[in-house]
Design a protein around this motif. Sequence first.
Motif, PDB file in Angstrom:
ATOM      1  N   THR A 168      41.747  43.468  57.242  1.00 12.97           N
ATOM      2  CA  THR A 168      40.930  44.411  58.010  1.00 12.97           C
ATOM      3  C   THR A 168      39.901  43.664  58.860  1.00 12.97           C
ATOM      4  OG1 THR A 168      39.225  44.580  56.321  1.00 12.97           O
ATOM      5  CG2 THR A 168      41.130  46.037  56.092  1.00 12.97           C
ATOM      6  N   ARG A 169      39.335  44.395  59.803  1.00 11.53           N
ATOM      7  CA  ARG A 169      38.300  43.798  60.647  1.00 11.53           C
ATOM      8  C   ARG A 169      37.121  43.323  59.798  1.00 11.53           C
ATOM      9  NH1 ARG A 169      36.056  47.726  65.039  1.00 11.53           N
ATOM     10  NH2 ARG A 169      34.819  48.498  63.296  1.00 11.53           N
ATOM     11  N   ASP A 170      36.718  44.141  58.848  1.00 10.69           N
ATOM     12  CA  ASP A 170      35.595  43.770  57.989  1.00 10.69           C
ATOM     13  C   ASP A 170      35.899  42.511  57.188  1.00 10.69           C
ATOM     14  OD1 ASP A 170      34.335  45.980  58.944  1.00 10.69           O
ATOM     15  OD2 ASP A 170      34.035  46.967  57.009  1.00 10.69           O
ATOM     16  N   GLU A 171      37.101  42.474  56.627  1.00 10.61           N
ATOM     17  CA  GLU A 171      37.468  41.320  55.805  1.00 10.61           C
ATOM     18  C   GLU A 171      37.466  40.035  56.624  1.00 10.61           C
ATOM     19  OE1 GLU A 171      41.047  41.853  53.521  1.00 10.61           O
ATOM     20  OE2 GLU A 171      41.183  39.715  53.045  1.00 10.61           O
ATOM     21  N   ILE A 172      37.947  40.111  57.839  1.00 12.66           N
ATOM     22  CA  ILE A 172      37.981  38.928  58.708  1.00 12.66           C
ATOM     23  C   ILE A 172      36.564  38.484  59.060  1.00 12.66           C
ATOM     24  CG2 ILE A 172      38.687  38.081  60.980  1.00 12.66           C
ATOM     25  CD1 ILE A 172      41.124  40.024  60.716  1.00 12.66           C
ATOM     26  N   MET A 173      35.695  39.432  59.351  1.00 18.42           N
ATOM     27  CA  MET A 173      34.314  39.075  59.696  1.00 18.42           C
ATOM     28  C   MET A 173      33.594  38.459  58.505  1.00 18.42           C
ATOM     29  SD  MET A 173      33.053  42.038  62.313  1.00 18.42           S
ATOM     30  CE  MET A 173      33.162  43.436  61.215  1.00 18.42           C
ATOM     31  N   ILE A 174      33.804  39.029  57.332  1.00 14.91           N
ATOM     32  CA  ILE A 174      33.184  38.487  56.118  1.00 14.91           C
ATOM     33  C   ILE A 174      33.703  37.076  55.854  1.00 14.91           C
ATOM     34  CG2 ILE A 174      33.068  38.762  53.599  1.00 14.91           C
ATOM     35  CD1 ILE A 174      33.182  41.879  54.197  1.00 14.91           C
ATOM     36  N   GLY A 175      35.014  36.894  56.006  1.00 13.51           N
ATOM     37  CA  GLY A 175      35.602  35.571  55.830  1.00 13.51           C
ATOM     38  C   GLY A 175      35.061  34.563  56.826  1.00 13.51           C
ATOM     39  N   LYS A 229      37.861  42.322  44.045  1.00 16.18           N
ATOM     40  CA  LYS A 229      37.920  42.869  42.682  1.00 16.18           C
ATOM     41  C   LYS A 229      37.039  44.103  42.548  1.00 16.18           C
ATOM     42  CE  LYS A 229      37.600  39.172  40.134  1.00 16.18           C
ATOM     43  NZ  LYS A 229      37.154  38.207  39.107  1.00 16.18           N
ATOM     44  N   VAL A 230      35.876  44.066  43.182  1.00 16.93           N
ATOM     45  CA  VAL A 230      34.947  45.201  43.079  1.00 16.93           C
ATOM     46  C   VAL A 230      34.918  45.977  44.391  1.00 16.93           C
ATOM     47  CG1 VAL A 230      33.522  44.223  41.276  1.00 16.93           C
ATOM     48  CG2 VAL A 230      33.028  43.668  43.662  1.00 16.93           C
ATOM     49  N   ASP A 231      35.978  45.801  45.186  1.00 15.84           N
ATOM     50  CA  ASP A 231      36.146  46.578  46.414  1.00 15.84           C
ATOM     51  C   ASP A 231      34.975  46.388  47.378  1.00 15.84           C
ATOM     52  OD1 ASP A 231      37.599  48.281  48.054  1.00 15.84           O
ATOM     53  OD2 ASP A 231      36.522  50.053  47.344  1.00 15.84           O
ATOM     54  N   CYS A 232      34.511  45.157  47.488  1.00 18.72           N
ATOM     55  CA  CYS A 232      33.349  44.875  48.349  1.00 18.72           C
ATOM     56  C   CYS A 232      33.720  44.140  49.629  1.00 18.72           C
ATOM     57  CB  CYS A 232      32.305  44.076  47.581  1.00 18.72           C
ATOM     58  SG  CYS A 232      31.057  45.126  46.844  1.00 18.72           S
ATOM     59  N   ARG A 245      30.236  48.667  51.882  1.00 20.84           N
ATOM     60  CA  ARG A 245      30.129  48.371  50.448  1.00 20.84           C
ATOM     61  C   ARG A 245      29.231  47.152  50.236  1.00 20.84           C
ATOM     62  NH1 ARG A 245      30.877  50.352  46.175  1.00 20.84           N
ATOM     63  NH2 ARG A 245      32.446  49.013  45.217  1.00 20.84           N
ATOM     64  N   LEU A 246      29.351  46.210  51.161  1.00 16.29           N
ATOM     65  CA  LEU A 246      28.539  44.997  51.087  1.00 16.29           C
ATOM     66  C   LEU A 246      27.052  45.330  51.208  1.00 16.29           C
ATOM     67  CD1 LEU A 246      29.760  42.144  50.900  1.00 16.29           C
ATOM     68  CD2 LEU A 246      29.217  41.850  53.307  1.00 16.29           C
ATOM     69  N   ALA A 247      26.754  46.200  52.158  1.00 15.05           N
ATOM     70  CA  ALA A 247      25.356  46.540  52.434  1.00 15.05           C
ATOM     71  C   ALA A 247      24.704  47.270  51.259  1.00 15.05           C
ATOM     72  CB  ALA A 247      25.273  47.396  53.697  1.00 15.05           C
ATOM     73  N   SER A 248      25.521  47.893  50.411  1.00 19.24           N
ATOM     74  CA  SER A 248      24.947  48.646  49.300  1.00 19.24           C
ATOM     75  C   SER A 248      25.034  47.879  47.978  1.00 19.24           C
ATOM     76  CB  SER A 248      25.652  50.002  49.170  1.00 19.24           C
ATOM     77  OG  SER A 248      27.038  49.821  48.977  1.00 19.24           O
ATOM     78  N   THR A 249      25.423  46.601  48.071  1.00 19.01           N
ATOM     79  CA  THR A 249      25.452  45.769  46.863  1.00 19.01           C
ATOM     80  C   THR A 249      24.099  45.087  46.697  1.00 19.01           C
ATOM     81  OG1 THR A 249      27.745  45.278  47.423  1.00 19.01           O
ATOM     82  CG2 THR A 249      26.778  43.974  45.672  1.00 19.01           C
ATOM     83  N   SER A 250      23.751  44.768  45.457  1.00 23.49           N
ATOM     84  CA  SER A 250      22.499  44.031  45.262  1.00 23.49           C
ATOM     85  C   SER A 250      22.702  42.578  45.647  1.00 23.49           C
ATOM     86  CB  SER A 250      22.060  44.129  43.796  1.00 23.49           C
ATOM     87  OG  SER A 250      22.809  43.232  43.004  1.00 23.49           O
ATOM     88  N   GLU A 287      24.022  40.312  42.852  1.00 22.50           N
ATOM     89  CA  GLU A 287      25.450  40.518  42.576  1.00 22.50           C
ATOM     90  C   GLU A 287      26.300  39.813  43.635  1.00 22.50           C
ATOM     91  OE1 GLU A 287      27.461  41.839  40.144  1.00 22.50           O
ATOM     92  OE2 GLU A 287      25.519  41.638  39.132  1.00 22.50           O
ATOM     93  N   LEU A 288      25.890  39.990  44.877  1.00 26.70           N
ATOM     94  CA  LEU A 288      26.618  39.366  45.985  1.00 26.70           C
ATOM     95  C   LEU A 288      26.601  37.842  45.850  1.00 26.70           C
ATOM     96  CD1 LEU A 288      28.177  39.701  48.586  1.00 26.70           C
ATOM     97  CD2 LEU A 288      26.007  39.861  49.826  1.00 26.70           C
ATOM     98  N   GLU A 289      25.427  37.303  45.532  1.00 27.80           N
ATOM     99  CA  GLU A 289      25.313  35.855  45.362  1.00 27.80           C
ATOM    100  C   GLU A 289      26.281  35.340  44.308  1.00 27.80           C
ATOM    101  OE1 GLU A 289      21.275  34.776  44.581  1.00 27.80           O
ATOM    102  OE2 GLU A 289      20.591  35.214  46.622  1.00 27.80           O
ATOM    103  N   LYS A 290      26.360  36.066  43.206  1.00 33.11           N
ATOM    104  CA  LYS A 290      27.266  35.646  42.126  1.00 33.11           C
ATOM    105  C   LYS A 290      28.708  35.607  42.610  1.00 33.11           C
ATOM    106  CE  LYS A 290      24.784  37.638  38.351  1.00 33.11           C
ATOM    107  NZ  LYS A 290      24.739  38.867  37.543  1.00 33.11           N
ATOM    108  N   MET A 291      29.091  36.647  43.350  1.00 26.93           N
ATOM    109  CA  MET A 291      30.496  36.766  43.757  1.00 26.93           C
ATOM    110  C   MET A 291      30.900  35.710  44.785  1.00 26.93           C
ATOM    111  SD  MET A 291      31.271  40.845  43.827  1.00 26.93           S
ATOM    112  CE  MET A 291      29.868  41.402  44.792  1.00 26.93           C
ATOM    113  N   ILE A 292      29.975  35.370  45.680  1.00 23.93           N
ATOM    114  CA  ILE A 292      30.353  34.443  46.753  1.00 23.93           C
ATOM    115  C   ILE A 292      29.977  32.998  46.423  1.00 23.93           C
ATOM    116  CG2 ILE A 292      30.118  36.254  48.477  1.00 23.93           C
ATOM    117  CD1 ILE A 292      27.561  34.798  49.446  1.00 23.93           C
TER     118      ILE A 292
END
Length: 238
Positions: free
Chosen positions: A45-52, A73-76, A81-86, A89-94
């Motif tokens: 998706t566009r979002d996934e590419i931008m995040i990558g 895994k957590v559909d982020c 979804r990213l903007a509403s994550t803490s 949490e985001l730091e841990k995942m990335i």
Amino acid sequence: MKYGESVFVIEKEIISKDEIAFLIPQIYKLLHVRFGHRHWWPGDTRDEIMIGAILTQNTAWTNVEKAIKNLKKVDCLSLDRLASTSRSELEKMIRPSGYFRQKAERLMNFARIVLDYPDGPDAFFHHSQNLDEIRDRLLNINGVGPETADSILLYAASFPSFVIDAYTFRIFTRMALYDGKKDYMKLQKLITDNLELDLDLYRDYHAQLVELGKRYCRNRRPVCDTCPLNELCPKKGA
DNA sequence: GTCCTGAGCA
DNA sequence: TGCTCAGGAC
């Protein structure tokens, strides 16, 4: 080596415009023959590419994959979804992608800016605008430099904006097509001035350069003997 | 100069 | 196991 033979081996100091005009499309042809058409960017998706594109800054893609997997895994893997994550949490995942504090902040900031754009993300990237307009808007976002902006434009938003990266500088410098000083816009202009303006060509050319840079034209111990550009390269074996 | 990890290699 | 390395933006 016989006396006098070196004349033909020595790197040329000056390459004519005609040679450059021949070599830049020719390099692509040789790479495409060797590697086949690359299906880039890895992301649906566009979002996934931008995040990558943000996660891969100064980072090997294998490290980014782990981060993407955690987000998936957590559909982020979307901006909202990213903007509403803490943040924590985001730091841990990335974390596997490196610079995790910086990148978490940049991702959240990026997501908010694009989401809050008047009439939303589709308007941000709408094709009724010219490329430079959107490019400048991206560059004004903290953490988005020229390579990230062009990656987003080219692969996420389908604008023909040629991506220059470390591999591109290295390959074109070794091929003696570029003078070596890292000037992003200068190398981009050199390439696009000598290439048909075509979205899919831009996408695949960059993908081919990445493949070459990883497998053959490596920083240390380049693999010149079997390199697809061997016969065109003045630095072969050096 | 600072921010970071995982791969690769001794 | 401990080191070096590769890789963008500010």
